[in-house]
Design a protein around this motif. Structure first.
Motif, mmCIF file in Angstrom:
data_model
loop_
_atom_site.group_PDB
_atom_site.id
_atom_site.type_symbol
_atom_site.label_atom_id
_atom_site.label_comp_id
_atom_site.label_asym_id
_atom_site.label_seq_id
_atom_site.Cartn_x
_atom_site.Cartn_y
_atom_site.Cartn_z
ATOM 1 N N TRP A 118 0.835 -1.200 0.000
ATOM 2 C CA TRP A 118 0.000 0.000 0.000
ATOM 3 C C TRP A 118 0.872 1.253 0.000
ATOM 4 C CZ3 TRP A 118 -3.711 2.858 -1.210
ATOM 5 C CH2 TRP A 118 -4.337 3.790 -0.395
ATOM 6 N N PHE A 119 1.900 1.270 0.838
ATOM 7 C CA PHE A 119 2.741 2.462 0.968
ATOM 8 C C PHE A 119 3.447 2.807 -0.341
ATOM 9 C CE2 PHE A 119 3.334 1.775 5.797
ATOM 10 C CZ PHE A 119 2.208 2.528 6.034
ATOM 11 N N VAL A 120 3.934 1.795 -1.057
ATOM 12 C CA VAL A 120 4.718 2.102 -2.264
ATOM 13 C C VAL A 120 3.882 2.861 -3.296
ATOM 14 C CG1 VAL A 120 6.383 0.228 -2.039
ATOM 15 C CG2 VAL A 120 4.248 -0.175 -3.255
ATOM 16 N N PRO A 124 7.429 7.391 -0.486
ATOM 17 C CA PRO A 124 8.684 6.648 -0.493
ATOM 18 C C PRO A 124 8.864 5.935 0.847
ATOM 19 C CG PRO A 124 9.087 8.998 -0.225
ATOM 20 C CD PRO A 124 7.622 8.850 -0.478
ATOM 21 N N LEU A 125 9.307 4.676 0.803
ATOM 22 C CA LEU A 125 9.510 3.948 2.048
ATOM 23 C C LEU A 125 10.631 4.623 2.829
ATOM 24 C CD1 LEU A 125 9.207 0.219 0.931
ATOM 25 C CD2 LEU A 125 7.468 1.724 1.883
ATOM 26 N N ILE A 201 7.701 -6.293 10.684
ATOM 27 C CA ILE A 201 6.933 -5.241 10.012
ATOM 28 C C ILE A 201 7.853 -4.085 9.606
ATOM 29 C CG2 ILE A 201 5.073 -3.557 10.360
ATOM 30 C CD1 ILE A 201 3.722 -5.725 12.135
ATOM 31 N N THR A 202 8.823 -3.757 10.470
ATOM 32 C CA THR A 202 9.801 -2.728 10.127
ATOM 33 C C THR A 202 10.596 -3.135 8.884
ATOM 34 O OG1 THR A 202 10.042 -2.400 12.500
ATOM 35 C CG2 THR A 202 11.611 -1.282 11.098
ATOM 36 N N GLY A 207 12.266 0.265 3.696
ATOM 37 C CA GLY A 207 12.997 0.722 2.523
ATOM 38 C C GLY A 207 14.491 0.769 2.808
ATOM 39 N N ALA A 208 15.280 1.303 1.879
ATOM 40 C CA ALA A 208 16.720 1.366 2.091
ATOM 41 C C ALA A 208 17.060 2.602 2.913
ATOM 42 C CB ALA A 208 17.439 1.413 0.748
#
Lengths: 261, 274
Positions: A118-120, A124-125, A201-202, A207-208
């Motif tokens: 959903w977030f993507v 941005p993660l 979950i983290t 993301g990077a």
């Protein structure tokens, strides 16, 4: 008599199983050499190295910011939700609790993947996506800490205050909030520890570039763990221990109050 | 009190539920029933019957089942012993027993890895004693040890709470009526603590079945549980549709487990000891 001794031995063995690994980690954090099996003398150098490591300190800062921010936001949303749920009729009450249970019962890996998918789409993660993910799994803990307190609370005191001329906001802050404080604090610190402990979950939502302590340690396991990590684990354990004792003292004093009544 | 006014307070939470629980899950379902090109397909859901995936699923269930049983077998005697002991402050004992679960999850597995690895502490002591070495790291046994270690407190807490709450009067009454210790155990104690065991099973079985971190660290990356397969689809193979399909399958099994053990998360769970 023999049964008693056997019983104590059994409980002792279970305790040993639970504590031996933690004790080993703590012991190694004071071990002079990098050896994982040989004791070569006492040192505090891993602790000083710990505070000079940029990666660790940064991850520690991220972890703490995440934990306290997500717990604070979850506490506000959760408190409001708990008050509303408490006043709901049976059907709505059950529906709300059903949705509250989803993040608790669902597998962490599915929650993590779902949020990531959903977030993507729209952001941005990074820190903010992890923060929202942590708030999501923290709210249920807050609600489940506050709701039982509401249900055992004497609502007549609130009504008496209203009858005596207090407006609802005044009666709420002077009568209900003091009764709810232990539940709110328990929920808040519960959320803090849940957030600090989370890995899965983290891992999916970060993301990077962003690292919490959990993801940092996970990344280092393959490269080989540095002794600084043992020092870090001891510090973390002590920190959580302090939080738990504080929370216990807070809720403990509340029990005494209710007994006096 | 004005119910309607108070219920307005739930609006932020309802928005949050829709935005961060319902919609994300819908996305998983949507990905699960489409191909990477976006066409409708059931392939990602049927993929669980693929031999590799099926093997991973069965292994996940098997290891989670063994871990849950071991946790019950370890916890129940502890509960019985504490119940019959004369210690006044049993809450403190309970607190001490579940304290380790507040240690960081990854660090706990790391600690187990250091103990049982080939050059680990246990083997070091065994060789000091002149005994042979054990080699359980990177086996299924190692993963089970990790799971039991990690999730034992989740079983201890509800089981202890439940067994300690059984009133003495009932036991006394049954003894007066001629029940021996075995009858008391099988007809009184166990039936009255089933709810605790039930929530313990949910709390141990579900995370064990959906696990991938423990298998990665203690299984040496060679033993694939369903969680590992899903994780790889998202981080290595990058087939998000297949990963979502397998996630949906995993969710079905999680749902089945909670239905069978018949418990939702309640006051017996983690943290509510405080």
């Amino acid at each position: 008599m023999i049964g008693k001794i056997l019983g104590k031995t059994y409980v002792g063995i279970v305790m040993l199983f639970l504590y031996a690994p933690i004790m080993v980690l703590i012991a190694l954090s004071f071990n002079a050499s990098r050896s994982r099996v040989l004791w070569t003398g006492f040192t505090l150098k891993w602790y000083t190295a710990l505070f000079h490591s940029n990666a660790i300190m940064k991850a520690f800062g991220t972890t703490m910011a995440l934990a306290f921010l997500s717990a604070a936001i979850a506490s506000v949303i959760g408190l409001l939700a708990a008050l509303a749920i408490y006043s709901m009729k049976r059907r709505d009450y059950k529906i709300m609790l059903f949705f509250t249970n989803i993040p608790l019962l669902n597998a962490d890996i599915v929650t993590g993947i779902a949020l990531m998918l959903w977030f993507v789409r729209f952001l941005p993660l990074g820190f903010s996506s992890v923060l929202m993910a942590h708030i999501t799994f923290n709210i249920p803990y807050v609600i489940l800490c506050i709701l039982p307190k509401l249900e055992t609370m004497d609502i007549r005191q609130f009504e008496a205050a209203r009858d005596l001329g207090a407006n609802s906001a005044y009666a709420f802050t002077r009568i209900m909030i003091p009764d709810l404080i232990p539940g709110i604090l328990a929920g808040f610190f519960m959320a803090v520890t849940m957030s600090m402990d989370d890995f899965v979950i983290t891992y999916f939502t970060k993301g990077a570039g962003v690292n919490t302590l959990s993801t940092l340690i996970y990344g280092e396991i393959r490269k080989g763990i540095k002794p600084e990590m043992y020092a870090l684990s001891s510090v973390l354990f002590l920190l959580v221990l302090i939080i738990l004792i504080v929370v216990n003292l807070l809720t403990g004093s509340e029990y005494k109050n209710s007994e006096r009544r | 009190m004005n119910r309607k006014k108070i219920q307005v307070l739930s609006i932020p939470y309802v928005i949050w539920i829709i935005g961060f629980t319902v919609i994300p899950l819908l996305f998983v379902f949507a990905k699960a029933v489409t191909s990477p090109q976006g066409a409708f397909t059931a392939g990602n859901l049927i993929a669980i019957f693929d031999p590799v995936h099926r093997k991973a699923l069965f292994l996940s269930i098997e290891l989670a089942f063994i871990s849950s049983i071991l946790c019950i077998l370890i916890s129940y005697p502890v509960a019985l012993i504490l119940r019959s002991s004369k210690i006044r402050n049993k809450k403190i004992i309970l607190f001490v027993m579940i304290l380790p679960m507040w240690m960081n999850f990854i660090l706990r597995i790391l600690a187990i890895q250091m103990l049982i690895s080939k050059n680990g502490l246990i083997n070091h002591f065994l060789s000091l004693l002149g005994l042979g070495k054990i080699s359980i790291i990177n086996t299924e046994a190692a993963i089970i040890i990790g799971m039991v270690y990690d999730y034992l407190p989740y079983m201890l807490l509800p089981v202890l709470n439940c067994v300690l709450a059984i009133p003495d009067d009932i036991i006394e009454a049954s003894k007066d009526l001629g029940a021996n210790r075995f009858t008391v155990l099988t007809k009184i104690l166990i039936p009255l603590s089933l709810s605790g065991i039930g929530s313990g099973i949910t709390m141990v079985f579900v995370p064990s079945m959906t696990e991938f971190v423990i298998a990665n660290i203690l299984g040496g990356g060679k033993i694939m549980l369903l969680g590992n397969v899903i994780e790889q689809e998202f981080s290595v193979t990058m087939n998000w549709n297949l990963g979502s399909g397998l996630s949906v399958t995993l969710m079905i099994f999680v749902l089945l487990t909670t239905l069978i053990s018949g418990r939702t998360v309640s006051e017996t769970d983690k943290g509510f000891v405080i």
